[in-house]
Motif scaffolding. Structure first.
Motif, PDB file in Angstrom:
ATOM      1  N   SER A 106       0.849  -1.185   0.000  1.00  0.00           N
ATOM      2  CA  SER A 106       0.000   0.000   0.000  1.00  0.00           C
ATOM      3  C   SER A 106       0.886   1.238   0.000  1.00  0.00           C
ATOM      4  O   SER A 106       2.034   1.187   0.461  1.00  0.00           O
ATOM      5  CB  SER A 106      -0.939   0.029   1.218  1.00  0.00           C
ATOM      6  OG  SER A 106      -0.197   0.218   2.406  1.00  0.00           O
ATOM      7  N   LEU A 108       0.301   5.341   0.908  1.00  0.00           N
ATOM      8  CA  LEU A 108      -0.528   6.480   1.292  1.00  0.00           C
ATOM      9  C   LEU A 108       0.097   7.743   0.705  1.00  0.00           C
ATOM     10  O   LEU A 108       1.245   8.071   1.002  1.00  0.00           O
ATOM     11  CB  LEU A 108      -0.619   6.593   2.814  1.00  0.00           C
ATOM     12  CG  LEU A 108      -1.450   7.760   3.355  1.00  0.00           C
ATOM     13  CD1 LEU A 108      -2.918   7.613   2.953  1.00  0.00           C
ATOM     14  CD2 LEU A 108      -1.311   7.875   4.870  1.00  0.00           C
ATOM     15  N   GLN A 128      -3.409   0.508   8.133  1.00  0.00           N
ATOM     16  CA  GLN A 128      -4.490   1.291   8.715  1.00  0.00           C
ATOM     17  C   GLN A 128      -4.070   2.742   8.872  1.00  0.00           C
ATOM     18  O   GLN A 128      -2.950   3.038   9.296  1.00  0.00           O
ATOM     19  CB  GLN A 128      -4.847   0.703  10.088  1.00  0.00           C
ATOM     20  CG  GLN A 128      -5.897   1.430  10.863  1.00  0.00           C
ATOM     21  CD  GLN A 128      -6.263   0.704  12.146  1.00  0.00           C
ATOM     22  OE1 GLN A 128      -7.391   0.288  12.344  1.00  0.00           O
ATOM     23  NE2 GLN A 128      -5.303   0.531  13.044  1.00  0.00           N
ATOM     24  N   LEU A 129      -4.984   3.659   8.522  1.00  0.00           N
ATOM     25  CA  LEU A 129      -4.774   5.073   8.766  1.00  0.00           C
ATOM     26  C   LEU A 129      -5.563   5.467  10.002  1.00  0.00           C
ATOM     27  O   LEU A 129      -6.777   5.261  10.064  1.00  0.00           O
ATOM     28  CB  LEU A 129      -5.229   5.914   7.571  1.00  0.00           C
ATOM     29  CG  LEU A 129      -5.130   7.431   7.755  1.00  0.00           C
ATOM     30  CD1 LEU A 129      -3.669   7.851   7.950  1.00  0.00           C
ATOM     31  CD2 LEU A 129      -5.736   8.175   6.566  1.00  0.00           C
ATOM     32  N   CYS A 148      -8.761  12.745   4.523  1.00  0.00           N
ATOM     33  CA  CYS A 148      -7.909  11.644   4.979  1.00  0.00           C
ATOM     34  C   CYS A 148      -8.570  10.298   4.727  1.00  0.00           C
ATOM     35  O   CYS A 148      -7.910   9.330   4.339  1.00  0.00           O
ATOM     36  CB  CYS A 148      -7.589  11.814   6.462  1.00  0.00           C
ATOM     37  SG  CYS A 148      -6.489  13.210   6.840  1.00  0.00           S
ATOM     38  N   VAL A 149      -9.887  10.221   4.934  1.00  0.00           N
ATOM     39  CA  VAL A 149     -10.618   8.978   4.664  1.00  0.00           C
ATOM     40  C   VAL A 149     -10.512   8.624   3.186  1.00  0.00           C
ATOM     41  O   VAL A 149     -10.274   7.463   2.809  1.00  0.00           O
ATOM     42  CB  VAL A 149     -12.098   9.113   5.086  1.00  0.00           C
ATOM     43  CG1 VAL A 149     -12.892   7.896   4.619  1.00  0.00           C
ATOM     44  CG2 VAL A 149     -12.212   9.262   6.598  1.00  0.00           C
ATOM     45  N   ALA A 152      -7.054   7.307   2.373  1.00  0.00           N
ATOM     46  CA  ALA A 152      -6.862   5.947   2.900  1.00  0.00           C
ATOM     47  C   ALA A 152      -7.574   4.929   2.034  1.00  0.00           C
ATOM     48  O   ALA A 152      -7.002   3.881   1.689  1.00  0.00           O
ATOM     49  CB  ALA A 152      -7.359   5.868   4.341  1.00  0.00           C
ATOM     50  N   TYR A 153      -8.813   5.197   1.661  1.00  0.00           N
ATOM     51  CA  TYR A 153      -9.552   4.261   0.820  1.00  0.00           C
ATOM     52  C   TYR A 153      -8.902   4.133  -0.550  1.00  0.00           C
ATOM     53  O   TYR A 153      -8.885   3.051  -1.143  1.00  0.00           O
ATOM     54  CB  TYR A 153     -11.005   4.710   0.688  1.00  0.00           C
ATOM     55  CG  TYR A 153     -11.850   4.436   1.914  1.00  0.00           C
ATOM     56  CD1 TYR A 153     -11.426   3.522   2.877  1.00  0.00           C
ATOM     57  CD2 TYR A 153     -13.062   5.074   2.116  1.00  0.00           C
ATOM     58  CE1 TYR A 153     -12.194   3.264   4.002  1.00  0.00           C
ATOM     59  CE2 TYR A 153     -13.841   4.814   3.240  1.00  0.00           C
ATOM     60  CZ  TYR A 153     -13.396   3.903   4.177  1.00  0.00           C
ATOM     61  OH  TYR A 153     -14.153   3.633   5.289  1.00  0.00           O
ATOM     62  N   MET A 157      -6.376   1.124   2.363  1.00  0.00           N
ATOM     63  CA  MET A 157      -6.160   0.976   3.797  1.00  0.00           C
ATOM     64  C   MET A 157      -7.481   1.107   4.547  1.00  0.00           C
ATOM     65  O   MET A 157      -8.411   1.769   4.083  1.00  0.00           O
ATOM     66  CB  MET A 157      -5.178   2.048   4.299  1.00  0.00           C
ATOM     67  CG  MET A 157      -3.806   1.989   3.667  1.00  0.00           C
ATOM     68  SD  MET A 157      -2.834   3.498   3.963  1.00  0.00           S
ATOM     69  CE  MET A 157      -2.828   3.566   5.759  1.00  0.00           C
ATOM     70  N   SER A 158      -7.566   0.486   5.713  1.00  0.00           N
ATOM     71  CA  SER A 158      -8.718   0.694   6.583  1.00  0.00           C
ATOM     72  C   SER A 158      -8.515   1.989   7.365  1.00  0.00           C
ATOM     73  O   SER A 158      -7.407   2.538   7.411  1.00  0.00           O
ATOM     74  CB  SER A 158      -8.886  -0.486   7.541  1.00  0.00           C
ATOM     75  OG  SER A 158      -7.744  -0.625   8.368  1.00  0.00           O
ATOM     76  N   VAL A 159      -9.594   2.490   7.974  1.00  0.00           N
ATOM     77  CA  VAL A 159      -9.545   3.786   8.657  1.00  0.00           C
ATOM     78  C   VAL A 159     -10.047   3.636  10.090  1.00  0.00           C
ATOM     79  O   VAL A 159     -11.061   2.983  10.348  1.00  0.00           O
ATOM     80  CB  VAL A 159     -10.401   4.833   7.922  1.00  0.00           C
ATOM     81  CG1 VAL A 159     -10.272   6.196   8.613  1.00  0.00           C
ATOM     82  CG2 VAL A 159      -9.980   4.959   6.468  1.00  0.00           C
ATOM     83  N   SER A 236       0.079   0.859  11.580  1.00  0.00           N
ATOM     84  CA  SER A 236      -0.866   1.967  11.610  1.00  0.00           C
ATOM     85  C   SER A 236      -0.115   3.288  11.520  1.00  0.00           C
ATOM     86  O   SER A 236       0.860   3.499  12.246  1.00  0.00           O
ATOM     87  CB  SER A 236      -1.689   1.938  12.906  1.00  0.00           C
ATOM     88  OG  SER A 236      -2.372   0.712  13.053  1.00  0.00           O
TER      89      SER A 236
END
Length: 375
Positions: A106, A108, A128-129, A148-149, A152-153, A157-159, A236
């Motif tokens: 991944s 970011l 994960q964020l 930010c969401v 991440a998506y 990544m999960s949030v 994370s």
């Protein structure tokens, strides 16, 4: 005056294009390279953990490295798995060389703003964020959370939304905004330094003392453990504005981190940036380690010029499936004509309609945040 004799030092050759040998494109295989995890970056020098970077910390070596010449234009970031050659002893003055970056699971990314074509990689290989947001002092900025969401998506990544300072304001409004998006929410609160319980949980007690703030307040032990439970076994990355309590939370989770903490300016309502570079830290759980937390410098904006609508839709499997019936070029926004997502709401059973409508509205809010303000 006699002329001195010439020797080979007086001969200067300028090779022609026809006569010079082309530089070989073959690169050494570096079959003796070892794998390292990048935990810190500082002015062209990289801090790596070489050895068993997933389990036993006693079998690891901290190594300082630089990039090989062939990687000059390639960015190496915290979280990268890299192949390293040279002196990996970790001794004083030793310097290894990064020769390869392994494939990332991944990435970011963010841009300076929504018109900036240049992407900045925040961290690599994170699961994960964790968006750290204060409920007060400073006030929460939902536009920033939305962005930010989205980032991440887009990265797969999960949030986790971590709401701090719940002793000053209620988290209910933000819960209602983000839980329909599938975002997990965890809440922390501060307590007077004397209110640390009976000391039975030594880990939480020590972490709270390490995370003590300038105002004599510490994080309540039970809220720290709730956050820790959400981070176990994962990599994370923590992101948030300056002053939201991110460094205080890091110090509570990883007492040996000793990250600098700041205060919020009474005039501007903004915090002073204390973290100046990203760093990966092991997450202690009981008497071992289980997971990583990556602390990042406080951010004032989160540009999304790199995010495509299709990528964002993929994070919402139910909406993505329905959107396949939309006409070509559909923006999926509230004013989009003939959008299949609106038909999905209208055709839903009465008992499901409120939940579907809340999810679609939340998705459209995220979609709008790609071009809207982040304040």
């Amino acid at each position: 005056m006699s002329r001195r004799g010439l020797d080979e030092s007086d001969f200067h050759s300028r090779p022609s294009k026809r006569g010079s040998r082309p530089r070989t494109k073959q690169r050494p295989e570096h079959s003796d390279a070892v794998t390292g995890l990048v935990t810190g970056v500082d002015r062209g020098r990289y801090t790596l953990l070489v050895g068993d970077a997933t389990g036993n910390a006693s079998d690891e070596t901290v190594v300082t490295a630089m990039k090989a010449r062939e990687l000059t234009r390639t960015r190496v970031v915290v979280g990268d798995r890299v192949d390293v050659v040279g002196d990996v002893s970790g001794g004083e003055g030793s310097l290894a060389r990064i020769v390869r970056i392994q494939e990332r699971t991944s990435t970011l990314r963010r841009t300076a703003d929504d018109t900036d074509p240049f992407e900045r990689i925040v961290v690599a290989n994170a699961d994960q964020l964790v968006i750290v947001t204060a409920l007060a002092q400073p006030e929460p900025r939902t536009g920033m959370i939305d962005r930010c969401v989205v980032a991440a998506y887009d990265a797969g990544m999960s949030v986790l939304l971590c709401l701090t300072k719940a002793d000053l304001a209620s988290p209910d409004v933000l819960r209602e905004l983000y839980e329909p998006l599938g975002v997990e929410v965890v809440v922390t609160r501060r307590a007077p330094s004397g209110d640390l319980g009976d000391g039975a949980n030594r880990e939480a007690d020590g972490a709270n003392r390490a995370g003590q703030t300038a105002g004599g307040l510490v994080l309540a032990p039970e809220s720290v453990e709730e956050v820790r439970d959400r981070l176990r076994g994962l990599v994370s990355v923590l992101v948030g504005h300056s002053g939201v309590g991110k460094s205080t939370l890091i110090n509570a989770l990883v007492p040996e981190a000793k990250r600098a903490t700041g205060v919020v300016n009474d005039v501007t309502g903004r915090g002073r940036q204390t973290s100046t570079s990203a760093v990966a830290l092991r997450l202690p759980v009981a008497e071992t380690y289980d997971g990583w937390v990556v602390d990042t410098p406080g951010v004032r904006s989160f540009g999304l010029a790199h995010v495509e609508v299709a990528h964002l839709l993929h994070a919402f499997e139910d909406l993505d499936e329905v959107a396949q019936e939309c006409p070509r070029g559909c923006t999926h926004l509230a004013d989009a004509p003939d959008c299949a997502l609106d038909d999905w709401i209208e055709a839903s059973p009465e008992d499901e309609r409120p939940a579907r409508a809340a999810r679609l509205n939340s998705f459209r809010r995220l979609l709008s945040s790609r071009t809207g303000p982040d304040a």
